[in-house]
Design a protein around this motif. Structure first.
Motif, PDB file in Angstrom:
ATOM      1  N   VAL A  30       1.011  -0.774   0.010  1.00  0.00           N
ATOM      2  CA  VAL A  30       0.239   0.402   0.148  1.00  0.00           C
ATOM      3  C   VAL A  30       0.807   1.352  -0.050  1.00  0.00           C
ATOM      4  CG1 VAL A  30      -1.731   1.295   1.212  1.00  0.00           C
ATOM      5  CG2 VAL A  30      -1.882  -1.000   1.702  1.00  0.00           C
ATOM      6  N   ILE A  31       0.753   2.441  -1.042  1.00  0.00           N
ATOM      7  CA  ILE A  31       1.431   3.180  -0.958  1.00  0.00           C
ATOM      8  C   ILE A  31       1.071   4.462  -0.441  1.00  0.00           C
ATOM      9  CG2 ILE A  31       3.246   4.343  -2.651  1.00  0.00           C
ATOM     10  CD1 ILE A  31       3.561   1.453  -3.584  1.00  0.00           C
ATOM     11  N   ARG A  32       1.473   5.525  -0.521  1.00  0.00           N
ATOM     12  CA  ARG A  32       0.744   6.997  -1.119  1.00  0.00           C
ATOM     13  C   ARG A  32       0.677   7.600  -2.699  1.00  0.00           C
ATOM     14  NH1 ARG A  32       0.331  10.337   4.078  1.00  0.00           N
ATOM     15  NH2 ARG A  32      -0.734  11.693   2.356  1.00  0.00           N
ATOM     16  N   LYS A  33      -0.228   7.408  -2.588  1.00  0.00           N
ATOM     17  CA  LYS A  33      -0.792   7.717  -4.083  1.00  0.00           C
ATOM     18  C   LYS A  33      -0.190   9.224  -4.682  1.00  0.00           C
ATOM     19  CE  LYS A  33      -2.754   7.296  -8.167  1.00  0.00           C
ATOM     20  NZ  LYS A  33      -4.279   6.872  -9.042  1.00  0.00           N
ATOM     21  N   ASP A  34      -0.683  10.298  -3.806  1.00  0.00           N
ATOM     22  CA  ASP A  34      -0.574  11.610  -3.695  1.00  0.00           C
ATOM     23  C   ASP A  34       1.175  11.982  -3.443  1.00  0.00           C
ATOM     24  OD1 ASP A  34      -0.745  10.937  -1.036  1.00  0.00           O
ATOM     25  OD2 ASP A  34      -1.262  12.264  -0.215  1.00  0.00           O
ATOM     26  N   LEU A  44       7.533  10.260  -8.942  1.00  0.00           N
ATOM     27  CA  LEU A  44       7.660   9.269  -9.585  1.00  0.00           C
ATOM     28  C   LEU A  44       6.470   8.186  -9.819  1.00  0.00           C
ATOM     29  CD1 LEU A  44       9.995   7.939  -6.333  1.00  0.00           C
ATOM     30  CD2 LEU A  44      10.673   8.281  -8.923  1.00  0.00           C
ATOM     31  N   SER A  45       6.487   6.687 -10.428  1.00  0.00           N
ATOM     32  CA  SER A  45       5.181   6.726 -10.691  1.00  0.00           C
ATOM     33  C   SER A  45       4.908   5.339  -9.466  1.00  0.00           C
ATOM     34  CB  SER A  45       5.065   6.047 -11.849  1.00  0.00           C
ATOM     35  OG  SER A  45       6.225   5.235 -12.484  1.00  0.00           O
ATOM     36  N   VAL A  46       3.796   4.369  -9.705  1.00  0.00           N
ATOM     37  CA  VAL A  46       3.567   3.312  -9.223  1.00  0.00           C
ATOM     38  C   VAL A  46       4.797   1.655  -9.432  1.00  0.00           C
ATOM     39  CG1 VAL A  46       1.990   1.095  -8.127  1.00  0.00           C
ATOM     40  CG2 VAL A  46       1.600   3.613  -8.609  1.00  0.00           C
ATOM     41  N   PRO A  47       5.736   1.830  -8.147  1.00  0.00           N
ATOM     42  CA  PRO A  47       6.550   0.871  -8.400  1.00  0.00           C
ATOM     43  C   PRO A  47       5.736  -0.488  -9.018  1.00  0.00           C
ATOM     44  CG  PRO A  47       5.969   1.189  -6.063  1.00  0.00           C
ATOM     45  CD  PRO A  47       5.413   2.737  -6.678  1.00  0.00           C
ATOM     46  N   LYS A  48       6.182  -1.259  -9.726  1.00  0.00           N
ATOM     47  CA  LYS A  48       6.306  -2.789  -9.852  1.00  0.00           C
ATOM     48  C   LYS A  48       7.744  -3.954  -9.330  1.00  0.00           C
ATOM     49  CE  LYS A  48       2.158  -1.460 -11.631  1.00  0.00           C
ATOM     50  NZ  LYS A  48       1.057  -2.252 -11.087  1.00  0.00           N
ATOM     51  N   THR A  49       8.779  -2.976  -8.930  1.00  0.00           N
ATOM     52  CA  THR A  49       9.660  -4.054  -9.588  1.00  0.00           C
ATOM     53  C   THR A  49      10.353  -3.456  -7.564  1.00  0.00           C
ATOM     54  OG1 THR A  49      11.359  -2.437 -10.029  1.00  0.00           O
ATOM     55  CG2 THR A  49      10.364  -4.245 -11.330  1.00  0.00           C
ATOM     56  N   THR A  50      10.442  -4.573  -6.942  1.00  0.00           N
ATOM     57  CA  THR A  50      11.600  -4.003  -5.700  1.00  0.00           C
ATOM     58  C   THR A  50      12.528  -2.879  -5.555  1.00  0.00           C
ATOM     59  OG1 THR A  50      12.639  -6.166  -6.073  1.00  0.00           O
ATOM     60  CG2 THR A  50      11.371  -6.328  -4.427  1.00  0.00           C
ATOM     61  N   LEU A  73      -4.053   6.101  -1.696  1.00  0.00           N
ATOM     62  CA  LEU A  73      -4.108   4.954  -1.801  1.00  0.00           C
ATOM     63  C   LEU A  73      -3.620   4.197  -2.610  1.00  0.00           C
ATOM     64  CD1 LEU A  73      -4.985   3.685   1.594  1.00  0.00           C
ATOM     65  CD2 LEU A  73      -2.923   5.119   1.132  1.00  0.00           C
ATOM     66  N   ALA A  74      -2.629   3.893  -3.161  1.00  0.00           N
ATOM     67  CA  ALA A  74      -2.151   3.219  -4.844  1.00  0.00           C
ATOM     68  C   ALA A  74      -1.601   1.669  -3.791  1.00  0.00           C
ATOM     69  CB  ALA A  74      -0.987   3.233  -5.470  1.00  0.00           C
TER      70      ALA A  74
END
Length: 509
Positions: A170-174, A181-187, A317-318
């Motif tokens: 769960v990430i703060r999208k705002d 930065l964009s929503v991460p897809k890798t570690t 949230l993302a």
């Protein structure tokens, strides 16, 4: 059945909630008539079946009769509950098993408990495997679920079917938008986000008062095990083609996960006190805007959002459930208990014969009907909930719902999968992503297997590894020291556990 077990007092329409101590005292003065027989005799198919249920209560008080009466009506039963508080369930179930003071149905949620496993293996409960396909809803229980819920290849109850894999990020999208930065897809991308959330003032208050991750002192349900999935770490154990078992912490992927956490810690991109932080503090800190990354159950996003109301009203949230690592490009997420939340078990001392067993199995089958699931989840339309314009279920009387409906939630044989929509968009999204996780769930191959050494020493041995894992992440020991701890684990009983699992696996397969 022992008639003293928690009978419901119809004259005042209240459900009696009694302690196990009272139950045991009353059981000593009871007769041996089976409560799963029909009220007017076995041959009267129209009479109600009396069923007693020794069950676990996750709320402060048991439910009143409103929903219970409807469940009884729709299942043609008279149900008498004895409720055991969740906080004392292990001790009280152990006592009930030892004294054989049970009920027609017994909720067993701690299958790793030695007393429970020994009772199951002893023949105290019915093996129901051969009966499931006679009932449409029980027949739908997958072979994978049946196998995971079995003990030494035998299924001693109906599995409580839980989500296969709940976890994600769960990430703060705002905040992502603030730091560009964009929503991460890798570690690696997640690490970059953690750095930015710590160093680039994502809340815009001009202070150095945020971190990337907000974690807690839990290597399983906190960030560590979920991150481990992204690196390809097995779920507790892995087994090769020859049946040899290897513990997760003996793999390179586990070490890679420790190194990842170690880098976060050394750079201050995770809360410095994560190793001693409680879950409630972790969630409150996140909700207060002290961090922007939370790793745990995806449905926690709803709670985080609720807790942030009035504090972080702009919080967006993302939810991420498709993260991978550069070293492991295949999606994977660990499964808690292989999706098994315990067993709905039927003791032979109470359910005397096959005819009685089939009556209680029919009852459990009926509990899996969507209409009854709705009753046990949301209650009665117009009284507890309404359907909004989007067809989502909205609770209209929270206090009444908590009193009359919520206590039944943990009694549902199946937790999800009925397509009921939550009015909160973040909860709906979490449900969808959790359902999607099932395709990528990694199971623990040792979950249904027996290891006497693990049963007696497993918890103590695990402390050796848990301590060494934390100390390595915190920079207190070297990798060589960690490997010494693994060697010590093997010498103190780990090798024996692996051999016992190998033997059990061979027998089961």
């Amino acid at each position: 059945m022992k008639r003293g077990i928690g009978m419901k007092k119809r004259m005042n329409s209240k459900l009696a909630s009694i302690s196990l101590a009272s139950m045991l005292l009353m059981a000593g003065c009871s007769d041996s008539t089976s409560g799963s027989k029909s009220s007017e005799g076995e041959k009267d198919n129209n009479s109600k079946t009396e069923i007693t249920w020794l069950n676990v209560l996750h709320t402060a008080s048991p439910p009143t009769d409103t929903v219970l009466d409807l469940i009884e009506q729709k299942t043609n039963t008279e149900i008498s509950f004895s409720w055991i508080p969740d906080a004392s369930k292990e001790e009280r179930i152990n006592t009930a098993l030892a004294s054989d003071s049970l009920a027609d149905i017994v909720t067993l949620t701690i299958l790793e408990n030695s007393s429970v496993r020994n009772a199951l293996k002893s023949g105290m409960f019915w093996n129901v495997e051969e009966y499931l396909d006679e009932y449409p809803n029980l027949k739908a229980i997958s072979e994978e679920t049946r196998k995971s819920a079995s003990i030494e290849g035998k299924l001693y109850g109906i599995p409580f079917q839980k989500d296969k894999a709940r976890n994600g990020v769960v990430i703060r999208k705002d905040w992502l938008e603030k730091v560009g930065l964009s929503v991460p897809k890798t570690t690696d991308e997640l690490m970059e986000v953690a750095k930015a959330f710590t160093e680039k003032d994502p809340d815009g208050n001009g202070k150095n008062d945020t971190t990337g991750f907000m974690d807690r002192s839990d290597l399983i349900y906190g960030a560590f095990k979920t991150l481990g999935s992204y690196f390809g770490t097995p779920n507790n154990w892995q087994v090769d083609s020859k049946g040899n078992f290897q513990a997760e912490f003996e793999t390179d992927e586990y070490i890679e996960t420790m190194d990842y956490m170690k880098e976060l810690y050394e750079n201050g991109w995770i809360n410095k006190d994560f190793a001693v932080t409680a879950k409630t503090d972790q969630q409150q800190n996140f909700a207060q805007g002290k961090a922007g990354i939370y790793v745990g159950a995806l449905f926690d996003a709803k709670n985080l959002q609720t807790m942030g109301a009035g504090i972080q009203d702009n919080m967006e949230l993302a939810l991420v459930n498709d993260m991978v690592s550069d070293t492991n490009p295949d999606r994977a997420i660990w499964s808690a208990g292989n999706g098994i939340g315990g067993l709905i078990a039927f003791p032979r001392s109470e359910v005397k014969d096959e005819a009685e067993l089939k009556r209680v199995l029919q009852f459990v089958n009926d509990l899996l009907e969507p209409e009854i699931y709705t009753l046990m989840t949301y209650g009665v339309e117009g009284t507890h909930y309404k359907l909004n314009e989007e067809g989502a279920y909205e609770i209209i009387n929270q206090d009444l719902w908590q009193q009359e409906v919520q206590p039944f939630a943990a009694s549902r044989p199946k937790e999800t999968g009925y397509g009921l929509k939550d009015p909160n968009p973040i909860k709906t999204e979490a449900d969808e992503k959790i359902a999607e996780n099932e395709k990528y769930a990694v199971f623990n191959p040792a979950f249904p297997l027996e290891s006497p050494t693990f049963t007696t020493q497993g918890s103590e041995l695990q402390k050796v590894i848990t301590d060494a894992t934390y100390r390595y992440i915190l920079g207190e020991i070297s990798l060589a020291d960690f490997k010494d701890a693994v060697k010590s684990w093997n010498e103190q009983g780990g090798k024996a556990i692996k051999e016992e699992y190998k033997s059990a696996y061979k027998e089961a397969n």
